[in-house]
Scaffold this active site. Structure first.
Site, PDB file in Angstrom:
ATOM      1  N   TYR A 179     -18.572 -23.736  60.505  1.00  0.00           N
ATOM      2  CA  TYR A 179     -17.952 -22.736  61.361  1.00  0.00           C
ATOM      3  C   TYR A 179     -16.673 -23.279  62.010  1.00  0.00           C
ATOM      4  O   TYR A 179     -16.193 -24.345  61.660  1.00  0.00           O
ATOM      5  CB  TYR A 179     -18.982 -22.219  62.368  1.00  0.00           C
ATOM      6  CG  TYR A 179     -20.151 -21.581  61.663  1.00  0.00           C
ATOM      7  CD1 TYR A 179     -19.947 -20.545  60.747  1.00  0.00           C
ATOM      8  CD2 TYR A 179     -21.453 -22.050  61.836  1.00  0.00           C
ATOM      9  CE1 TYR A 179     -21.015 -19.974  60.048  1.00  0.00           C
ATOM     10  CE2 TYR A 179     -22.520 -21.491  61.145  1.00  0.00           C
ATOM     11  CZ  TYR A 179     -22.288 -20.454  60.251  1.00  0.00           C
ATOM     12  OH  TYR A 179     -23.326 -19.904  59.552  1.00  0.00           O
ATOM     13  N   GLN A 209     -26.633 -21.290  72.304  1.00  0.00           N
ATOM     14  CA  GLN A 209     -25.660 -21.909  71.400  1.00  0.00           C
ATOM     15  C   GLN A 209     -24.419 -21.017  71.289  1.00  0.00           C
ATOM     16  O   GLN A 209     -24.518 -19.841  70.948  1.00  0.00           O
ATOM     17  CB  GLN A 209     -26.248 -22.135  70.009  1.00  0.00           C
ATOM     18  CG  GLN A 209     -25.306 -22.975  69.134  1.00  0.00           C
ATOM     19  CD  GLN A 209     -25.706 -23.002  67.675  1.00  0.00           C
ATOM     20  OE1 GLN A 209     -25.687 -21.972  67.020  1.00  0.00           O
ATOM     21  NE2 GLN A 209     -26.052 -24.173  67.177  1.00  0.00           N
ATOM     22  N   GLY A 245     -36.818 -26.224  62.966  1.00  0.00           N
ATOM     23  CA  GLY A 245     -36.323 -24.910  62.594  1.00  0.00           C
ATOM     24  C   GLY A 245     -37.396 -23.982  62.060  1.00  0.00           C
ATOM     25  O   GLY A 245     -38.101 -23.329  62.809  1.00  0.00           O
ATOM     26  N   ARG A 257     -23.469 -29.681  68.809  1.00  0.00           N
ATOM     27  CA  ARG A 257     -24.123 -29.890  67.511  1.00  0.00           C
ATOM     28  C   ARG A 257     -23.055 -30.187  66.465  1.00  0.00           C
ATOM     29  O   ARG A 257     -22.035 -29.493  66.369  1.00  0.00           O
ATOM     30  CB  ARG A 257     -24.916 -28.641  67.114  1.00  0.00           C
ATOM     31  CG  ARG A 257     -25.567 -28.678  65.709  1.00  0.00           C
ATOM     32  CD  ARG A 257     -26.367 -27.419  65.532  1.00  0.00           C
ATOM     33  NE  ARG A 257     -26.780 -27.131  64.171  1.00  0.00           N
ATOM     34  CZ  ARG A 257     -27.986 -27.380  63.647  1.00  0.00           C
ATOM     35  NH1 ARG A 257     -28.907 -27.966  64.390  1.00  0.00           N
ATOM     36  NH2 ARG A 257     -28.280 -27.037  62.416  1.00  0.00           N
TER      37      ARG A 257
END
Length: 355
Positions: free
Chosen positions: A179, A98, A310, A226
């Site tokens: 982000y 990622q 997760g 994502r």
């Protein structure tokens, strides 16, 4: 009707079932951003999940936001990640690294260069973040120039190439969780008046340019992205046009024929359904509050092709085996999520080790 145990295509690879490991920051890299000594063991332990999406990995010096997170842009980074990808492949899994640029969710004390964070605009997130000396306010970032934005697109391109050199099967572009890429979507973080601010089309431009550059560099079949539609992480407010922005963004991303779209479900069921309808490749849905008992629902209904997991994966290296056997699960220990050594990282027991 699909089940969790049916194989599925993702780009040019075939996965044995519908699970994946969701990306999770663990803050155990070396100070220079090279993956830590236990990273290969950690990821290989979980290779039975099929698709491993790694922790957020900065594409440049300025992309780092948190302490001891890994990078993928230097020779040392590539050498470190080669150990990880080799171990996962040997254990039968696939790896997408990622690519995460933290943008304004950063602090100078967390980085070797101690520079001011960068972002679409000079707007602080109004939140605190962890630093080596404790919790501190995230500072006001420096607004990127138009030329620096274009250079940042090239940083993502370069990092994607380095990920493939390191043996990764692909990369996931992190456009979620507050982000840098998502910061461009939000009017309260993006006050720009150039081609990257204002209209829906302009606010989506950076994400589309990054995706196009990465796909051109390593192949669309090796590129995923994502998103967290309408998510408010990092102090973001995507505003009244948010749903329309995501519909536009996903429709445009779909024309690139990327390997997959990974949605962090933040609660708007209708919007996620709309995005599913406009996406023609593999579709991943991560519901943060999913349980072992309802993990299969989105696959059964056809909403998702793959279900990233997760914390359950963090705490259960043999999660797939446990779910097949309906065996009890280890519970994750939040005190060991970030930083440290083997404790809470590579020492969670498997069923076999407990027998």
């Amino acid at each position: 009707m699909n089940s969790l145990w049916d194989p599925v295509k993702l780009g040019n690879i075939t996965l044995p079932h519908r699970f994946a490991m969701a990306p999770m920051t663990r803050s155990r890299a070396k100070p220079d951003g090279t993956p830590g000594d236990l990273a290969a063991e950690y990821y290989a332990q979980r290779a039975s999940l099929g698709l491993i999406i790694t922790e957020g990995t900065q594409p440049s010096d300025d992309g780092q936001g948190y302490t001891t997170t890994p990078g993928i842009y230097t020779d040392a980074h590539v050498a470190g990640w080669k150990k990880v990808t080799s171990a996962v492949h040997k254990a039968g899994g696939k790896v997408f690294i990622q690519l995460m640029h933290a943008g304004r969710m950063a602090h100078p004390d967390n980085t070797p260069h101690h520079r001011q964070p960068v972002a679409p605009s000079a707007v602080a997130p109004g939140q605190q973040m962890f630093t080596p000396t404790g919790m501190q306010d995230a500072p006001t970032p420096r607004a990127l120039t138009t030329e620096e934005i274009k250079a940042t697109v090239q940083d993502f391109r370069h990092a994607a190439r380095r990920a493939i050199e390191a043996g990764a099967d692909g990369v996931e572009i992190h456009g979620a969780n507050g982000y840098l890429i998502q910061q461009f979507f939000a009017p309260n973080a993006n006050l720009r008046t150039d081609e990257y601010g204002g209209s829906i089309e302009n606010r989506a431009r950076f994400a589309l340019e990054v995706a196009a550059a990465v796909a051109a560099e390593i192949g669309a079949e090796r590129t995923g992205i994502r998103l967290s539609p309408l998510g408010n992480s990092g102090g973001l407010n995507e505003g009244p046009e948010a749903a329309d922005l995501y519909r536009h963004l996903v429709a445009e991303l779909n024309t690139l024929s990327l390997a997959y779209l990974h949605i962090l479900h933040t609660g708007d069921e209708k919007l996620v359904q709309d995005l599913r309808s406009s996406w023609t490749q593999t579709f991943l849905v991560n519901r943060p509050n999913a349980t072992a008992e309802n993990l299969d629902q989105d696959v059964i209904t056809g909403l998702a092709d793959l279900v990233p997991v997760g914390k359950m994966a963090l705490a259960n290296p043999d999660l797939v085996s446990r779910l097949k056997k309906k065996a009890p699960l280890n519970q994750p220990n939040p005190a060991t999520f970030f930083g440290g050594g083997a404790a809470g990282f590579t020492d969670y027991p498997t069923l076999a080790s407990m027998a």
